[in-house]
Structure formats: structure tokens, C-alpha cells
Write an enzyme that holds these catalytic residues in place. Structure first.
Site, PDB file in Angstrom:
ATOM      1  CG  HIS A   1      -1.628  -1.276   1.470  1.00 49.19           C
ATOM      2  ND1 HIS A   1      -2.727  -1.695   0.762  1.00 49.19           N
ATOM      3  CD2 HIS A   1      -1.338  -2.274   2.332  1.00 49.19           C
ATOM      4  CE1 HIS A   1      -3.099  -2.899   1.191  1.00 49.19           C
ATOM      5  NE2 HIS A   1      -2.265  -3.266   2.140  1.00 49.19           N
TER       6      HIS A   1
ATOM      7  CB  SER B   1      12.751  20.863 -14.440  1.00 48.03           C
ATOM      8  OG  SER B   1      11.827  21.932 -14.348  1.00 48.03           O
TER       9      SER B   1
END
Length: 476
Positions: free
Chosen positions: A151, A281
Site C-alpha cells: 500500500h 526541468s
């Protein structure tokens, strides 16, 4: 200048081999080889076709006049007939017997099967190289402990190599499905307009044995075990669905692995290859975004949705044939292969050049291991004579307090220090260090990795060693 749309799959992602397999040159030269196989087989079975005609055809397999073909198609509105006439212009002696008895699907569908068979072979080669890269990765990192997650919450530790076996297992399952599908491919054959073979039965004066033998000879000449037992004008479009399902399966496995790598990049436990002048970026110069893994997920999503195309096409074919499959298949099948080519190249490139960071993994383990070790601490202290209920309450008190400090104030996890200082546990530093040794918590991970590599992976790679060592160079 680039005034027209260029398919990014060709311009950016797919390799030259796969692009060639779906090129016009390969497609139309295969049409011509099929026409030659048809003529040769018809001659062998007694039709009046000369050696001169066949030799003339063989001399013009690759010199395709695309300008002439375009002019014929603009006039005839029929691509197969356009290429029959173009081939006939190059082979005037053979022109009367080119495409004799056949329908358009003789060249169209048989070529599609041939190309998909070849393209699956190329996918197979690339898939094996991805598995080989992962095998080397798993071997190298098999005993490097790392925090495992369920999870995406901290769970029992594993090793980085064991984690890689999960990715490999998916790809080996894909390889099994690929081999089964590829080995089961059969040509359409030459069954005529509605699949009854009526035109060929007429050519052979009602001798049905020659009709069946014609198909067997064509299949043999084209390198196939045989032809489909029955068909309408086309082979059942379920075949396309089976093939693209293989590619969808690979895409699913690739996306799962690439998603894992993106999560690990966020945790700073793994970096993709990053070149000296690469920009992560346009705004934030410090960033090293996992762009290659993101690209894998993006292309994989396209393949998985593209696999719906042949499913819908197969379900909507009318009786012996309809033409609403044609335009769709010209796009959906090549693009699925081109995208698969792209994702496997990317994955191999990432695995070979990526950088795991064991120090960061150790830090994450240190942050969580104290909580994970509490049951072992409890059992150890009970064996020394401690009161299980008293110790359980002590662990609960310390765990709650530490968790609050970590979450509210960002403090370090000092649970082990608290336990060591608590006289109720009566532990020495040496005892506690032994209890919380991470190797006590990774179970059989190292052994599982070694067994999986030796029994499941290496035999497959050894059997295909001539296909390994492929380059994995990406375009962008």
C-alpha cells in the site's frame, strides 16, 4: 522543414528494425514475394506459367515505383490492383499471370501475418535483453536490503535484487505468451473471395487436391507451417487481438516496473541514467525527473488502450468479410509494435545505466526498522524471563510517543534508544544490535533471488544467448 505531421513513434521512440518491418518497402516487397510463391506453386501444379515469367518477377522484388503505384491507386482507388499494375509494368512478360486466381487479401492478409510474425520476433529479442539486464541487476543487488512496501506503506524489508525478480517474472510470463502466440500463427493461404477456394478449383479443373496442395506449397515457400484451416475472405481478426494482447501484456509489465522506479526516484533510492548535459526541468535546474520511466508508462498506456481496436474489429466483422477493418488495422497494429519497441528499449537503457543508492535505502530502513523489530524484541525479552504483558505495554507507550514526535516535529526515530534505556527490557547494546540486524528481517529474499535466477531466468537466457547484447540507445 517539417510542414506535415510526423508520427512520434517513428521520429522519437521506435528503433530502425521495427520501423523497417512496417515500412512500405517491406510491405510491398513481401506482396511481390507472395505473388512469386503463388506463381511458382501454380506452375508446379501444372498451370501454364513459364520459368521466364517467374525469373522476371524475381528480378523486380525490390525496385518498386511508388510514383506509378500512387498514380494507379488515385485512378483505381484500390491499393492491391495499383501494385499489380506497377509490378506488371516492371514485368511485362509475367503481367498476365500476376495475382492469378487470388483476391486482395491473398497479399494483404498474408503479409500482415508475415510482418506480425517477424515483429513479434523483434519484440522477443528486445524482451530477452530487458530480462538479461534485470538478471544482472538482480544478481548484483541480491543481498542489498531495502525497505519493502505494501500500500506504499512501510512493510517488512526485502532486497533490491528480490524486488527485481518480481519485474522479471512478469516479463517471463509475457515471453511465454509471446512464444505461444507467435508459434501458432498461420498464413491465411489462398482461399479466394469468400474462403471457398472456388477460383483455384476452377483453375485446376475441379481438382480439389491441388487447391489444398497450393496452400501447403505457398506456406512452405514463405516459411510457415501451414495455413488457417478455414476462413472467409480474411483470416479471423481474433488473431490480431491475440497478437496485440501479447503487446498489451508487455506494456502492463513495463508500466508496473516503470511506476515502481518512479516511486523509488521520489524516495531518492534510484536514479535513471542522466547525461552530462541533460535538462531535468526547464524551470527547476536542479531536478532529475524520471522522464524515461514516465515515457514508458505513457507509451504503455497507449498500447493497452490500442489493444481494444482489434477486439472491437473482431466483434464487428460481417459474414465472410467487411472493409471497416482496413483503415483501423493500418494504424493500430503497426503503432502497437512501434510503441512496444520504444518501451523495451527504454527499460533496458534504464536498468543498464540506472543508479541505486544503498545509503538512502539504509536510512529508510533505519527510520522504520525500530517499529518492525518490536515483536522480535518482545519475544527475545520474554525468553530472558520478562513479563510479556508488561513489555507489550512498554513497547506500546514508547511507540506511540515516538510516532507522535516523528510526525509532529519531524524528529528522528529514537525508539531503540528508549527501549535500551528502559530497565524493564534489560537489554545491552550488543543484544539490541543483534536483534535489529536487518538481515534477520529479509527472510529468504537472497536465496529466492538466487534460485529464481538459476532455475527460471538463466536457462531462458542461455537458450537464447545469440539474441542478447543488443544496444539500447534512446533517441530523446
Amino acid at each position: 522543414m517539417h510542414p506535415e505531421y510526423r508520427n512520434p513513434l517513428c521520429a522519437r521512440y521506435a528503433g530502425n528494425t521495427m520501423k523497417h518491418l512496417f515500412s512500405d518497402d517491406h510491405k510491398f516487397s513481401t506482396w511481390r514475394r507472395l505473388w512469386i510463391a503463388l506463381a511458382e506453386s501454380e506452375k508446379e501444379l501444372g498451370l501454364p506459367i513459364s520459368d521466364e515469367q517467374i525469373a522476371e518477377m524475381k528480378a523486380h522484388v525490390d525496385d518498386i515505383d511508388y510514383d506509378a503505384a500512387d498514380k494507379y491507386e488515385a485512378e483505381l482507388r484500390h491499393d492491391v490492383m495499383a501494385h499489380v499494375h506497377t509490378f506488371g509494368d516492371a514485368c511485362p512478360t509475367a503481367m498476365p499471370i500476376i495475382h492469378l486466381g487470388a483476391t486482395s487479401c491473398y497479399v494483404g492478409d498474408n503479409t500482415d501475418i508475415i510482418v506480425m510474425h517477424e515483429a513479434l520476433g523483434e519484440v522477443r529479442r528486445m524482451l530477452l535483453n530487458t530480462v538479461a539486464a534485470l538478471a544482472d541487476f538482480a544478481e548484483h543487488w541480491k543481498d542489498t536490503p531495502t525497505l519493502a512496501y505494501t500500500h506504499f506503506q512501510a512493510a517488512q524489508p526485502t532486497t533490491l535484487g528480490k524486488r527485481a525478480t518480481l519485474w522479471m517474472q512478469d516479463f517471463l510470463l509475457d515471453l511465454d505468451r509471446l512464444d505461444y502466440t507467435r508459434d501458432s500463427l498461420r498464413l491465411l493461404g489462398c482461399k479466394g473471395t469468400t474462403g471457398t477456394g472456388a477460383s483455384f478449383l476452377a483453375l485446376f479443373d475441379g481438382d480439389s487436391a491441388k487447391v489444398y496442395e497450393l496452400e501447403r506449397r505457398i506456406a512452405s515457400k514463405m516459411g510457415f507451417a501451414g495455413c488457417m484451416a478455414v476462413s472467409g475472405q480474411t483470416y479471423t481478426r481474433k488473431i490480431d487481438y491475440f497478437v496485440l494482447s501479447v503487446l498489451s501484456g508487455i506494456a502492463q509489465s513495463a508500466s508496473k516496473m516503470a511506476t515502481d522506479l518512479r516511486l523509488l526516484a521520489h524516495l531518492k533510492e534510484f536514479d535513471e541514467p542522466f547525461e552530462s548535459k541533460q535538462v531535468g526541468s526547464s524551470a527547476m535546474a536542479y531536478k532529475r525527473n524520471p522522464m524515461r520511466s514516465e515515457r514508458v508508462c505513457s507509451l504503455a498506456r497507449y498500447i493497452m488502450t490500442d489493444a481494444m481496436n482489434p477486439a472491437i474489429t473482431a466483434s464487428t466483422q460481417w459474414l465472410e468479410r467487411t472493409l471497416d477493418d482496413s483503415a483501423n488495422r493500418r494504424i493500430s497494429i503497426p503503432e502497437a509494435f512501434l510503441a512496444t519497441d520504444g518501451i523495451l528499449t527504454l527499460l533496458t537503457n534504464i536498468v543498464r545505466g540506472g543508479s541505486p543508492y544503498p545509503g538512502v535505502m539504509r536510512r529508510h530502513l533505519d527510520e522504520e526498522l525500530p517499529f518492525l523489530a518490536t515483536e522480535n524484541i518482545l519475544m527475545y525479552c520474554v525468553k530472558k524471563g520478562g513479563d510479556r504483558q508488561v513489555l507489550h505495554e512498554a513497547i506500546r507507550e514508547h511507540s506511540v510517543a515516538v510516532a507522535k514526535e516523528v510526525k509532529l516535529n519531524g524528529s528522528d526515530n529514537d525508539l531503540l534508544d528508549r527501549i535500551l534505556a528502559d530497565e524493564r527490557f534489560g537489554l545491552t547494546k550488543e543484544e539490541l544490535d543483534g536483534i535489529v540486524d536487518v538481515r534477520r528481517f529479509i527472510g529468504c529474499a537472497v536465496e529466492q533471488t538466487e534460485i529464481f535466477l538459476s532455475e527460471n531466468v538463466r536457462p531462458v537466457l542461455d537458450a537464447n544467448k545469440e539474441l542478447l547484447g543488443a544496444e539500447a540507445v534512446i533517441n530523446v
